[in-house]
Motif scaffolding. Structure first.
Motif, PDB file in Angstrom:
ATOM      1  N   ILE A  41      41.188  28.089  41.096  1.00 40.41           N
ATOM      2  CA  ILE A  41      42.116  28.243  41.973  1.00 40.41           C
ATOM      3  C   ILE A  41      42.680  29.707  41.625  1.00 40.41           C
ATOM      4  O   ILE A  41      42.405  30.681  42.453  1.00 40.41           O
ATOM      5  N   LEU A  42      43.198  30.017  40.050  1.00 34.71           N
ATOM      6  CA  LEU A  42      43.661  31.173  40.207  1.00 34.71           C
ATOM      7  C   LEU A  42      42.622  32.624  39.785  1.00 34.71           C
ATOM      8  O   LEU A  42      43.092  33.385  40.261  1.00 34.71           O
ATOM      9  N   LEU A 166      52.497  32.370  42.987  1.00 30.72           N
ATOM     10  CA  LEU A 166      53.085  32.638  41.670  1.00 30.72           C
ATOM     11  C   LEU A 166      52.520  34.010  40.783  1.00 30.72           C
ATOM     12  O   LEU A 166      52.657  34.895  40.631  1.00 30.72           O
ATOM     13  N   ALA A 167      51.321  34.242  40.717  1.00 29.72           N
ATOM     14  CA  ALA A 167      49.458  34.568  40.647  1.00 29.72           C
ATOM     15  C   ALA A 167      50.034  35.957  41.059  1.00 29.72           C
ATOM     16  O   ALA A 167      49.913  37.171  41.215  1.00 29.72           O
ATOM     17  N   LEU A 168      49.925  36.118  42.379  1.00 33.42           N
ATOM     18  CA  LEU A 168      50.407  37.379  43.571  1.00 33.42           C
ATOM     19  C   LEU A 168      51.705  38.340  42.239  1.00 33.42           C
ATOM     20  O   LEU A 168      50.880  39.816  43.057  1.00 33.42           O
ATOM     21  N   LEU A 174      51.339  42.969  36.349  1.00 39.59           N
ATOM     22  CA  LEU A 174      51.372  43.179  35.178  1.00 39.59           C
ATOM     23  C   LEU A 174      49.450  43.220  35.413  1.00 39.59           C
ATOM     24  O   LEU A 174      48.690  43.481  34.035  1.00 39.59           O
ATOM     25  N   GLY A 175      48.442  42.909  35.909  1.00 42.18           N
ATOM     26  CA  GLY A 175      47.169  43.006  36.226  1.00 42.18           C
ATOM     27  C   GLY A 175      46.755  41.494  36.260  1.00 42.18           C
ATOM     28  O   GLY A 175      47.160  40.437  35.716  1.00 42.18           O
ATOM     29  N   THR A 179      48.629  38.580  33.278  1.00 38.39           N
ATOM     30  CA  THR A 179      48.341  37.159  34.775  1.00 38.39           C
ATOM     31  C   THR A 179      47.888  36.039  33.275  1.00 38.39           C
ATOM     32  O   THR A 179      48.411  35.173  33.806  1.00 38.39           O
ATOM     33  N   GLY A 180      46.169  35.789  33.972  1.00 38.28           N
ATOM     34  CA  GLY A 180      45.530  35.020  32.484  1.00 38.28           C
ATOM     35  C   GLY A 180      46.338  34.821  31.919  1.00 38.28           C
ATOM     36  O   GLY A 180      45.982  33.834  31.191  1.00 38.28           O
TER      37      GLY A 180
END
Length: 421
Positions: A41-42, A166-168, A174-175, A179-180
């Motif tokens: 998903i991410l 959360l990721a957006l 942060l880029g 994020t990963g």
């Protein structure tokens, strides 16, 4: 130095077998929340940002998913040969650790080739954790295996709902690389230690389950011989063919769904993200609902799930706004949740508990191969034709054939299952 075995014994004194079995379900849910959702998903949510940031082509970026599924197939094949000899918990911990390290490495920046290698690594780690969770749950559950598996893999659906949200903001601030890396750090610092401490692989040695799964050298040789005979079984071959096609239909299209919603349906990123979140909410219901259905109706329940997955593909054609997006997301999400957890129930009800561990791995090989090949073919068709229409038509045909095969196999008598602990 902290003695982990003493802590584990202390935990086992507090928990009886029933509580431990459901604690295992909760731990597997936590693992699927992060280990399975992050690459599934991410990373697809990041695809547009990666293309914009790096200038890589769509085929280069989506090759991540294709290699992820390919490595999943290879890992499934390897695990199928060692799962009865190597601790499933060790395989699970290896998958969690490997996934964490791979995601953490994104923080240093990667080339297109390195990004695709990470897809390969994450695919192997994901399938290792997924199969190990399914095997461990199979040791603890029989009658309620579908329900337990559905609840455990709900963690992936919760991740599907929450991770994009959360990721957006993290990607914006942060880029996508860092994020990963943050999610990788969480796996290494929180998830791996909790799993090592609290998860118990099998019921204790006083139960029949432990006795039947502890293999001597002679038993191992007999098991290997029976595995070769099993692979010649016509019913298993039909199942493998059907699993290949449903992996092509379900997982491959799922990997392309964010891009389909943005590029083909022309939806705004925010609306497409909402659609993915609705899909994950529906997937939660699908895992629990179909899990109960599999316990009661065995392969007939799987047939219903696969027909719904095929209908979900058809629902993609009219997507153009909020209403059609919701119909598509609900159908795709509900059926995807059911398809994702169908392997253990198919294996258990078709070949029984003795062979189920190996059959689950074989089904995973076929499923991941279909997903890997399907992801690349769909991307190629989209690049050549400029549309997903031809790909969707092909998916409809494959889904129909797979569902018909499962319907035919579902007419056979259900395998007798003993009660849970």
């Amino acid at each position: 130095m902290l003695d982990l075995s003493l802590l584990q014994k202390a935990v086992s004194l507090v928990l009886n077998k029933k509580r431990q079995s459901w604690l295992n379900v909760a731990l597997c849910a936590l693992i699927t929340f992060l280990v399975l959702s992050t690459p599934a998903i991410l990373l697809p949510v990041m695809y547009s940002s990666i293309v914009d940031d790096t200038g890589w082509s769509l085929s280069q970026v989506t090759m991540f998913s294709s290699l992820k599924f390919l490595s999943g197939a290879i890992a499934s094949l390897v695990i199928s040969t060692i799962i009865v000899k190597v601790s499933a918990k060790k395989i699970l911990l290896s998958g969690v650790t490997l996934s964490g390290l791979a995601l953490l490495s994104l923080g240093r920046g990667v080339s297109p080739g390195e990004f695709q290698v990470l897809g390969f690594v994450l695919g192997a780690a994901s399938i290792a954790t997924s199969l190990a969770c399914k095997v461990i749950l199979g040791y603890w559950f029989k009658v309620n295996l579908g329900k337990a598996t559905g609840l455990a893999f709900m963690g992936g659906s919760v991740g599907g709902v929450t991770l994009p949200l959360l990721a957006l903001p993290l990607i914006d601030s942060l880029g996508w690389q860092w994020t990963g890396a943050i999610f990788g750090l969480v796996l290494l610092v929180i998830v791996a230690p909790l799993t090592a401490l609290l998860l118990v692989e099998k019921p204790d040695s006083g139960t029949q389950e432990q006795k039947t799964t502890r293999l001597s050298r002679k038993d191992s040789l007999e098991s290997e011989s029976s595995s070769r005979a099993l692979l010649r079984d016509q019913k298993l071959r039909a199942l493998l063919f059907a699993q290949f096609m449903i992996g092509f239909v379900d997982y491959a299209f799922f990997a392309h769904t964010p891009l389909f919603l943005e590029l083909e349906a022309g939806l705004e990123l925010s609306l497409a993200t909402v659609g993915m979140s609705v899909m994950m909410l529906a997937s939660m219901a699908g895992k629990v609902g179909f899990g109960a259905l599999y316990d009661r109706y065995d392969l007939r329940g799987v047939t219903a799930c696969w027909w719904l997955a095929t209908l979900g593909v058809a629902a993609a054609f009219p997507v153009a706004g909020t209403a059609t997006l919701l119909v598509f997301a609900l159908l795709r999400g509900f059926s995807h949740g059911g398809a994702m957890i169908s392997g253990p129930s198919i294996a258990l009800h078709t070949f029984g508990p003795t062979l189920a561990v190996r059959v689950v791995c074989y089904l995973s090989v076929a499923n991941m191969l279909g997903a890997s090949i399907g992801t690349s073919i769909i991307a190629y068709i989209r690049d050549v034709t400029g549309s997903y229409d031809v790909a969707l038509q092909s998916l409809l045909a494959l889904g129909t054939v797979a569902s018909l095969i499962m319907w035919h196999l579902g007419k056979t008598r259900r395998f007798a299952i003993d009660a849970d602990i």
